[in-house]
Scaffold this motif. Structure first.
Motif, PDB file in Angstrom:
ATOM      1  N   VAL A   3       0.838  -1.204   0.000  1.00 18.36           N
ATOM      2  CA  VAL A   3       0.000   0.000   0.000  1.00 18.36           C
ATOM      3  C   VAL A   3       0.873   1.254   0.000  1.00 18.36           C
ATOM      4  O   VAL A   3       0.574   2.218  -0.712  1.00 18.36           O
ATOM      5  CB  VAL A   3      -0.998   0.000   1.177  1.00 18.36           C
ATOM      6  N   VAL A   4       1.945   1.250   0.751  1.00 23.78           N
ATOM      7  CA  VAL A   4       2.863   2.396   0.745  1.00 23.78           C
ATOM      8  C   VAL A   4       3.338   2.662  -0.682  1.00 23.78           C
ATOM      9  O   VAL A   4       3.304   3.805  -1.163  1.00 23.78           O
ATOM     10  CB  VAL A   4       4.069   2.148   1.686  1.00 23.78           C
ATOM     11  N   ARG A   5       3.754   1.631  -1.363  1.00 23.46           N
ATOM     12  CA  ARG A   5       4.257   1.789  -2.738  1.00 23.46           C
ATOM     13  C   ARG A   5       3.140   2.215  -3.692  1.00 23.46           C
ATOM     14  O   ARG A   5       3.354   3.068  -4.559  1.00 23.46           O
ATOM     15  CB  ARG A   5       4.914   0.490  -3.192  1.00 23.46           C
ATOM     16  N   ILE A   6       1.953   1.640  -3.552  1.00 24.01           N
ATOM     17  CA  ILE A   6       0.820   2.017  -4.402  1.00 24.01           C
ATOM     18  C   ILE A   6       0.482   3.495  -4.221  1.00 24.01           C
ATOM     19  O   ILE A   6       0.303   4.229  -5.207  1.00 24.01           O
ATOM     20  CB  ILE A   6      -0.406   1.133  -4.092  1.00 24.01           C
ATOM     21  N   VAL A   7       0.411   3.936  -2.992  1.00 18.44           N
ATOM     22  CA  VAL A   7       0.052   5.336  -2.721  1.00 18.44           C
ATOM     23  C   VAL A   7       1.136   6.277  -3.236  1.00 18.44           C
ATOM     24  O   VAL A   7       0.835   7.279  -3.902  1.00 18.44           O
ATOM     25  CB  VAL A   7      -0.232   5.544  -1.217  1.00 18.44           C
ATOM     26  N   MET A   8       2.385   5.980  -2.971  1.00 20.05           N
ATOM     27  CA  MET A   8       3.467   6.853  -3.427  1.00 20.05           C
ATOM     28  C   MET A   8       3.470   6.985  -4.950  1.00 20.05           C
ATOM     29  O   MET A   8       3.567   8.093  -5.481  1.00 20.05           O
ATOM     30  CB  MET A   8       4.817   6.331  -2.929  1.00 20.05           C
ATOM     31  N   LEU A   9       3.349   5.872  -5.656  1.00 17.86           N
ATOM     32  CA  LEU A   9       3.373   5.919  -7.116  1.00 17.86           C
ATOM     33  C   LEU A   9       2.099   6.536  -7.682  1.00 17.86           C
ATOM     34  O   LEU A   9       2.149   7.243  -8.691  1.00 17.86           O
ATOM     35  CB  LEU A   9       3.598   4.524  -7.695  1.00 17.86           C
ATOM     36  N   SER A  10       0.963   6.294  -7.042  1.00 13.62           N
ATOM     37  CA  SER A  10      -0.291   6.906  -7.500  1.00 13.62           C
ATOM     38  C   SER A  10      -0.232   8.418  -7.376  1.00 13.62           C
ATOM     39  O   SER A  10      -0.778   9.146  -8.205  1.00 13.62           O
ATOM     40  CB  SER A  10      -1.481   6.368  -6.708  1.00 13.62           C
ATOM     41  N   ARG A  11       0.442   8.902  -6.358  1.00  7.84           N
ATOM     42  CA  ARG A  11       0.582  10.350  -6.191  1.00  7.84           C
ATOM     43  C   ARG A  11       1.509  10.950  -7.243  1.00  7.84           C
ATOM     44  O   ARG A  11       1.416  12.138  -7.552  1.00  7.84           O
ATOM     45  CB  ARG A  11       1.076  10.666  -4.785  1.00  7.84           C
ATOM     46  N   LEU A  12       2.394  10.144  -7.797  1.00  4.44           N
ATOM     47  CA  LEU A  12       3.272  10.614  -8.874  1.00  4.44           C
ATOM     48  C   LEU A  12       2.544  10.692 -10.205  1.00  4.44           C
ATOM     49  O   LEU A  12       2.891  11.512 -11.058  1.00  4.44           O
ATOM     50  CB  LEU A  12       4.470   9.674  -9.047  1.00  4.44           C
ATOM     51  N   THR A  13       1.578   9.809 -10.407  1.00  2.00           N
ATOM     52  CA  THR A  13       0.890   9.749 -11.695  1.00  2.00           C
ATOM     53  C   THR A  13      -0.599   9.955 -11.479  1.00  2.00           C
ATOM     54  O   THR A  13      -1.068  11.066 -11.447  1.00  2.00           O
ATOM     55  CB  THR A  13       1.147   8.404 -12.402  1.00  2.00           C
ATOM     56  N   ALA A  14      -1.317   8.887 -11.340  1.00  2.00           N
ATOM     57  CA  ALA A  14      -2.767   8.922 -11.109  1.00  2.00           C
ATOM     58  C   ALA A  14      -3.179   7.555 -10.598  1.00  2.00           C
ATOM     59  O   ALA A  14      -2.405   6.592 -10.659  1.00  2.00           O
ATOM     60  CB  ALA A  14      -3.500   9.243 -12.406  1.00  2.00           C
ATOM     61  N   ALA A  15      -4.409   7.472 -10.135  1.00  2.78           N
ATOM     62  CA  ALA A  15      -4.935   6.192  -9.669  1.00  2.78           C
ATOM     63  C   ALA A  15      -5.010   5.218 -10.844  1.00  2.78           C
ATOM     64  O   ALA A  15      -5.323   5.610 -11.968  1.00  2.78           O
ATOM     65  CB  ALA A  15      -6.316   6.380  -9.065  1.00  2.78           C
ATOM     66  N   THR A  16      -4.729   3.973 -10.564  1.00  2.91           N
ATOM     67  CA  THR A  16      -4.879   2.929 -11.574  1.00  2.91           C
ATOM     68  C   THR A  16      -6.356   2.773 -11.887  1.00  2.91           C
ATOM     69  O   THR A  16      -7.189   2.694 -10.981  1.00  2.91           O
ATOM     70  CB  THR A  16      -4.312   1.591 -11.046  1.00  2.91           C
ATOM     71  N   SER A  17      -6.692   2.735 -13.157  1.00  2.46           N
ATOM     72  CA  SER A  17      -8.083   2.581 -13.568  1.00  2.46           C
ATOM     73  C   SER A  17      -8.635   1.257 -13.043  1.00  2.46           C
ATOM     74  O   SER A  17      -7.970   0.220 -13.116  1.00  2.46           O
ATOM     75  CB  SER A  17      -8.148   2.629 -15.093  1.00  2.46           C
ATOM     76  N   TRP A  18      -9.857   1.279 -12.519  1.00  2.13           N
ATOM     77  CA  TRP A  18     -10.406   0.104 -11.841  1.00  2.13           C
ATOM     78  C   TRP A  18     -10.469  -1.157 -12.697  1.00  2.13           C
ATOM     79  O   TRP A  18     -10.372  -2.250 -12.140  1.00  2.13           O
ATOM     80  CB  TRP A  18     -11.752   0.427 -11.193  1.00  2.13           C
ATOM     81  N   PRO A  19     -10.637  -1.106 -14.033  1.00  2.00           N
ATOM     82  CA  PRO A  19     -10.659  -2.379 -14.777  1.00  2.00           C
ATOM     83  C   PRO A  19      -9.360  -3.187 -14.660  1.00  2.00           C
ATOM     84  O   PRO A  19      -9.344  -4.386 -14.928  1.00  2.00           O
ATOM     85  CB  PRO A  19     -10.917  -1.945 -16.225  1.00  2.00           C
ATOM     86  N   TRP A  20      -8.268  -2.548 -14.240  1.00  2.00           N
ATOM     87  CA  TRP A  20      -6.988  -3.243 -14.071  1.00  2.00           C
ATOM     88  C   TRP A  20      -6.824  -3.850 -12.676  1.00  2.00           C
ATOM     89  O   TRP A  20      -5.841  -4.521 -12.397  1.00  2.00           O
ATOM     90  CB  TRP A  20      -5.831  -2.274 -14.324  1.00  2.00           C
ATOM     91  N   ILE A  21      -7.782  -3.606 -11.799  1.00  2.00           N
ATOM     92  CA  ILE A  21      -7.680  -4.033 -10.403  1.00  2.00           C
ATOM     93  C   ILE A  21      -8.293  -5.421 -10.235  1.00  2.00           C
ATOM     94  O   ILE A  21      -9.349  -5.708 -10.787  1.00  2.00           O
ATOM     95  CB  ILE A  21      -8.424  -3.018  -9.495  1.00  2.00           C
ATOM     96  N   PRO A  22      -7.656  -6.298  -9.448  1.00  2.00           N
ATOM     97  CA  PRO A  22      -8.254  -7.617  -9.197  1.00  2.00           C
ATOM     98  C   PRO A  22      -9.669  -7.471  -8.627  1.00  2.00           C
ATOM     99  O   PRO A  22      -9.911  -6.654  -7.722  1.00  2.00           O
ATOM    100  CB  PRO A  22      -7.307  -8.258  -8.179  1.00  2.00           C
ATOM    101  N   ALA A  23     -10.588  -8.241  -9.165  1.00  2.00           N
ATOM    102  CA  ALA A  23     -11.999  -8.150  -8.777  1.00  2.00           C
ATOM    103  C   ALA A  23     -12.232  -8.243  -7.266  1.00  2.00           C
ATOM    104  O   ALA A  23     -13.061  -7.493  -6.735  1.00  2.00           O
ATOM    105  CB  ALA A  23     -12.816  -9.200  -9.519  1.00  2.00           C
ATOM    106  N   PRO A  24     -11.529  -9.120  -6.528  1.00  2.00           N
ATOM    107  CA  PRO A  24     -11.774  -9.175  -5.079  1.00  2.00           C
ATOM    108  C   PRO A  24     -11.455  -7.856  -4.363  1.00  2.00           C
ATOM    109  O   PRO A  24     -12.097  -7.517  -3.368  1.00  2.00           O
ATOM    110  CB  PRO A  24     -10.852 -10.301  -4.595  1.00  2.00           C
ATOM    111  N   LEU A  25     -10.481  -7.101  -4.874  1.00  2.00           N
ATOM    112  CA  LEU A  25     -10.157  -5.810  -4.256  1.00  2.00           C
ATOM    113  C   LEU A  25     -11.244  -4.780  -4.534  1.00  2.00           C
ATOM    114  O   LEU A  25     -11.471  -3.875  -3.729  1.00  2.00           O
ATOM    115  CB  LEU A  25      -8.804  -5.291  -4.753  1.00  2.00           C
ATOM    116  N   LEU A  26     -11.917  -4.916  -5.662  1.00  2.00           N
ATOM    117  CA  LEU A  26     -13.042  -4.032  -5.972  1.00  2.00           C
ATOM    118  C   LEU A  26     -14.253  -4.406  -5.129  1.00  2.00           C
ATOM    119  O   LEU A  26     -14.880  -3.543  -4.510  1.00  2.00           O
ATOM    120  CB  LEU A  26     -13.400  -4.134  -7.460  1.00  2.00           C
ATOM    121  N   ALA A  27     -14.574  -5.689  -5.111  1.00  2.00           N
ATOM    122  CA  ALA A  27     -15.772  -6.164  -4.409  1.00  2.00           C
ATOM    123  C   ALA A  27     -15.695  -5.918  -2.907  1.00  2.00           C
ATOM    124  O   ALA A  27     -16.707  -5.619  -2.266  1.00  2.00           O
ATOM    125  CB  ALA A  27     -15.991  -7.645  -4.699  1.00  2.00           C
TER     126      ALA A  27
END
Length: 112
Positions: A55-79
């Protein structure tokens, strides 16, 4: 005789990626997938130090670019709302999928 990682290093190439933003986007997709696997490995605990690190790495990199579009996210993390919760807590703008979209992803991926 080469090392186990020689083929991976060759695939990485000699030069850094020409498009850093695209490289970060690709890494974020991999990190979200890794988080899904880490949560699965955590089992009944549901969360682990490995999850925190991802999560630390996801947040740091997302702040550099943008949030990963939800279709690329594993379904269990969405649900489960993990994707939405992390980005909301971090104050990162994103477009959330509706429940019907999540169900559609689950069906398309053979998970529902």
């Amino acid at each position: 005789m080469g090392q186990w990682w020689d083929e991976a290093i060759a695939e990485a190439g000699e030069q850094p990626p020409a498009d850093l933003s695209a490289a970060v986007t690709e890494e974020l997709i991999a990190l979200w997938s890794d988080l899904g696997e880490a949560i699965r490995r955590a089992g009944s605990r549901s969360w682990s130090a490995e999850c925190d690190g991802l999560v630390v790495r996801i947040v740091m990199l997302s702040r550099l670019t943008a949030a990963t579009s939800w279709p690329w996210i594993p379904a269990p993390l969405l649900a489960s709302g993990v994707y939405q919760g992390i980005l909301q807590s971090a104050g990162i703008a994103f477009t959330a999928p509706c429940l019907a979209e999540i169900r559609g992803v689950n069906l398309a991926r053979g998970q529902g």
